[in-house]
Design an enzyme around this catalytic site. Structure first.
Site, PDB file in Angstrom:
ATOM      1  N   LEU A 156      43.268  29.745  52.412  1.00  0.00           N
ATOM      2  CA  LEU A 156      43.433  28.329  52.067  1.00  0.00           C
ATOM      3  C   LEU A 156      44.338  27.678  53.109  1.00  0.00           C
ATOM      4  O   LEU A 156      45.391  28.216  53.457  1.00  0.00           O
ATOM      5  CB  LEU A 156      44.040  28.207  50.669  1.00  0.00           C
ATOM      6  N   HIS A 192      48.052  40.966  45.854  1.00  0.00           N
ATOM      7  CA  HIS A 192      47.662  41.712  47.049  1.00  0.00           C
ATOM      8  C   HIS A 192      47.847  43.199  46.766  1.00  0.00           C
ATOM      9  O   HIS A 192      48.898  43.605  46.246  1.00  0.00           O
ATOM     10  CB  HIS A 192      48.545  41.264  48.229  1.00  0.00           C
TER      11      HIS A 192
HETATM   12  C1  GAR Z   1      42.183  43.266  43.932  1.00  0.00           C
HETATM   13  O1  GAR Z   1      42.509  44.595  44.264  1.00  0.00           O
HETATM   14  C2  GAR Z   1      43.105  42.303  44.652  1.00  0.00           C
HETATM   15  O2  GAR Z   1      44.423  42.781  44.783  1.00  0.00           O
HETATM   16  C3  GAR Z   1      42.429  42.207  45.990  1.00  0.00           C
HETATM   17  O3  GAR Z   1      41.062  42.170  45.708  1.00  0.00           O
HETATM   18  C4  GAR Z   1      40.825  42.879  44.497  1.00  0.00           C
HETATM   19  C5  GAR Z   1      40.071  41.966  43.565  1.00  0.00           C
HETATM   20  O4  GAR Z   1      39.672  42.653  42.424  1.00  0.00           O
HETATM   21  N1  GAR Z   1      42.854  41.041  46.714  1.00  0.00           N
HETATM   22  C6  GAR Z   1      42.985  40.996  48.024  1.00  0.00           C
HETATM   23  O5  GAR Z   1      42.733  41.941  48.747  1.00  0.00           O
HETATM   24  C7  GAR Z   1      43.447  39.672  48.565  1.00  0.00           C
HETATM   25  N2  GAR Z   1      43.759  39.793  49.951  1.00  0.00           N
HETATM   26  P1  GAR Z   1      39.187  41.888  41.138  1.00  0.00           P
HETATM   27  O6  GAR Z   1      38.110  40.895  41.611  1.00  0.00           O
HETATM   28  O7  GAR Z   1      38.608  42.945  40.256  1.00  0.00           O
HETATM   29  O8  GAR Z   1      40.362  41.191  40.530  1.00  0.00           O
END
Ligand code: GAR
Length: 221
Positions: A96, A112
């Site tokens: 964003l 994260h």
């Molecule tokens: C989660 O592990 C979150 O921490 C990560 O994506 C996954 C989403 O899972 N986010 C990132 O990597 C952001 N940079 P979800 O769709 O099952 O919540």
């Protein structure tokens, strides 16, 4: 009891963190109301989860937008229409820009799957394994103009085990994500979060954790 903060959740995929937030609201552990779920991907399963719980959900297609700023503006409009106070990024895989961040200054959270400031960016569970880190974990932080750089609200730490694969470590981290994200939002709802520079202070949390530590491998074995 805190206020019921209005929350807009942005997802790009599976939406298990969104589910943990919905569950916390429904179980009375989180004084929030999720008023809208938006996604940059039409096929994001998070949209289905929202609809199942009667929450307005929409795909906001990035392709007609000529620039990132235009897309960001489209999101801001939808969030304002839904009366959103706090924007929660839950696996939202798009950066964003500064105008978006300014529109919701100190009112955007992200989760994260690493212990920031180590391993920002993508594929961070694999990077923690490759590096040989003994611990990894997850971080909820406010979003600023950088990537994964904003003030840290709460972190959970998990050990990296000898037999770990990217999948097993990701799963261990995800279980903690589902615990700390609703908690961070609840602290916000209770008005207990104060930001001073890079540091976040949680009112009344005290220093009761001053002797807490995690050591991996454990001592004495
Ligand atoms: C989660 O592990 C979150 O921490 C990560 O994506 C996954 C989403 O899972 N986010 C990132 O990597 C952001 N940079 P979800 O769709 O099952 O919540």
């Amino acid at each position: 009891m805190g206020e019921r903060v209005t929350v807009g959740v942005l997802v790009s995929g599976r939406g298990s963190n969104l589910q943990s937030i919905i569950d916390a609201v429904e179980e009375g552990r989180l004084d929030a109301r999720v008023t809208v779920v938006l996604s940059d991907r039409e096929d994001a399963f998070g949209l289905e989860r929202a609809k199942k719980h009667g929450i307005a959900a929409a795909w906001v297609d990035p392709s007609p937008c000529g620039s990132r700023e235009e897309y960001d503006r489209a999101l801001v409009v939808r969030l304002r229409e839904a009366d959103v106070e706090l924007v929660v990024l839950a696996g939202f895989m798009r950066i964003l820009g500064p105008p978006f961040v300014k529109s919701f200054k100190n009112r955007i959270m992200n989760i994260h799957p690493a212990l920031l400031p180590s391993f920002p960016g993508l594929h961070v569970q694999a990077k923690a394994l490759e590096h040989g880190a003994r611990f990894s974990g997850c971080t909820v932080h406010f979003v600023d103009a950088g990537v994964d750089t904003g003030p840290i609200i709460i972190q959970a730490c998990v050990p990296v085990l000898d037999g770990d694969t990217e999948e097993s470590l990701s799963e261990r981290i995800l279980r903690q994500e589902h615990r700390i994200y609703p908690r961070a939002i609840q602290l916000y709802a209770e008005g207990r979060i104060k930001i001073k520079g890079r540091r976040v202070f949680v009112e009344r949390s005290g220093d009761e954790n001053d002797r807490a530590s995690l050591i991996n491998p454990p001592l004495g074995r």
